[in-house]
Motif scaffolding. Structure first.
Motif, short mmCIF file in Angstrom:
data_model
loop_
_atom_site.label_atom_id
_atom_site.label_comp_id
_atom_site.label_asym_id
_atom_site.label_seq_id
_atom_site.Cartn_x
_atom_site.Cartn_y
_atom_site.Cartn_z
N LEU A 23 0.83 -1.20 0.00
CA LEU A 23 0.00 0.00 0.00
C LEU A 23 0.87 1.25 0.00
N HIS A 24 1.97 1.23 0.75
CA HIS A 24 2.90 2.36 0.80
C HIS A 24 3.50 2.63 -0.59
N ALA A 27 1.01 4.16 -2.90
CA ALA A 27 0.75 5.56 -2.55
C ALA A 27 1.90 6.48 -2.95
N LEU A 75 -2.87 6.37 3.44
CA LEU A 75 -2.20 5.87 2.24
C LEU A 75 -3.20 5.53 1.14
N ALA A 76 -4.39 5.04 1.50
CA ALA A 76 -5.39 4.69 0.49
C ALA A 76 -5.76 5.91 -0.34
N CYS A 78 -3.85 8.38 -1.00
CA CYS A 78 -2.69 8.83 -1.78
C CYS A 78 -2.48 8.00 -3.05
N CYS A 79 -3.12 6.84 -3.13
CA CYS A 79 -2.92 5.96 -4.29
C CYS A 79 -3.50 6.60 -5.54
N ARG A 80 -2.94 6.23 -6.68
CA ARG A 80 -3.44 6.70 -7.97
C ARG A 80 -3.70 5.51 -8.87
N PRO A 82 -7.09 6.57 -6.53
CA PRO A 82 -7.30 6.41 -5.09
C PRO A 82 -8.03 5.12 -4.76
N ARG A 83 -7.68 4.53 -3.63
CA ARG A 83 -8.41 3.37 -3.14
C ARG A 83 -9.40 3.81 -2.08
N GLU A 88 -10.11 -0.61 2.20
CA GLU A 88 -8.74 -0.97 2.60
C GLU A 88 -8.65 -1.27 4.09
#
Length: 321
Positions: A23-24, A27, A75-76, A78-80, A82-83, A88
């Motif tokens: 996940l990190h 993100a 972190l979710a 920040c994902c691209r 987004p989650r 999560e």
């Protein structure tokens, strides 16, 4: 305060750490300090120092749930792309519980299982619920009623099934077992195939010649019965066929080619129950395609045709007919 994991929890902690590190990465690997500061300023359940973020992501200690929930939620987003933070967080909860409680902690509670409405997770990996579901499924131990299943040879004895599921009940509780059993009996079982009757018979199972002939004769009788009772059925079915978005292009093109034959369409459009045996095989196949969306075998040999074969009509039959 973080605590050192029990020796038996090392593997569970590795699983949790691996998921957090994935996940990190997704993100964009934000710095530990940025994660800490953002959690401190945002609507998260706890605060985490940058050292706490570092030790959690590296799996150095067993973290509190508030720490995991806060880090995962941030972190979710920040994902691209987004989650969903809620999804999560729900995915990480059994991973964290397994660190604290062992294998039993990884399993959903009975209430969580009911609300989830599925056996697996979004990434396609095996879950404890799926393993339990395979054990619970009575299809493996008995030949169920023919109205529910195809004939098959049980994989284990009834005594082995009972013994195995006593273990499931002891480990996971009777409430989970009963909800899981109900889900299986409704056809929502581990490994179910779309379109299978009650989830138990593979639709790809080959018919022998006698079964195919029996199914064909039964379908013919049912088509003639409906044509006799519903004079506009064929026209309605043709319209429903051409409005069906689930058809693949190859099937649609094949029917369009058939429809370009004027003599064949004349046969089809003037067909009646009385003239059924007089028209060509091509006309029969085209009428079948228009009227029948799916046909399959759902009962064992020896049952009456209406119990053995199931027709899914393109235009549903009225209860009044």
């Amino acid at each position: 305060m973080s605590t050192s994991p029990h020796p038996e929890s090392h593997e569970a902690l590795r699983n949790l750490t691996t998921a957090l590190q994935e996940l990190h990465r997704a993100a964009g690997r934000p710095s530990h300090r940025r994660v800490s500061d953002s959690i401190k300023d945002g609507p998260y359940p706890g605060t985490v120092s940058h050292e706490g973020v570092r030790s959690t992501l590296k799996g150095l200690r067993s973290p509190r749930w508030e720490t995991v929930e806060s880090i995962v939620s941030f972190l979710a987003g920040c994902c691209r792309p987004p989650r969903d933070p809620d999804i999560e967080v729900a995915r990480f909860l059994p991973l964290w519980r397994a660190v604290k409680e062992g294998d039993a902690g990884a399993l959903k509670s009975a209430r969580e299982f009911v609300l989830a409405q599925s056996w697996g997770d979004d990434v396609g990996s095996w879950t404890p619920e799926m393993v339990a579901g395979v054990t619970i499924n009575p299809f493996n131990a008995v030949e169920l009623d023919p109205a529910l299943t195809a004939r098959h040879d049980p994989l284990i004895s009834e005594e082995e099934w009972v013994k195995a599921n006593l273990g499931v009940i002891e480990q996971y509780g009777a409430e989970f077992f009963l909800y899981a059993l109900l889900r299986i009996l409704k056809g929502e079982y581990v490994g179910e195939e779309r379109g299978s009757p009650y989830g138990y018979q593979s639709p790809s199972q080959d018919m022998d010649e006698d079964t195919a002939r029996e199914a064909f004769d039964f379908a013919c009788d049912q088509i003639r019965r409906r044509l006799r009772a519903e004079p506009n059925l064929l026209a309605r079915s043709i319209k429903a066929f051409h409005c069906d978005d689930s058809l693949d292009e190859e099937e649609r093109e094949e029917i369009l080619r058939a429809e370009s034959d004027p003599s064949l369409m004349r046969e089809v459009m003037t067909l009646s129950p009385e003239s059924w045996l007089e028209v060509s095989e091509e006309a029969h196949l085209l009428v079948f395609t228009y009227l029948v969306k799916e046909g399959r075998t759902v009962g064992r040999p020896g049952l009456p045709p209406e119990q053995r074969f199931l027709i899914t009509w393109r235009v549903s039959e009225s209860p009044d007919i």
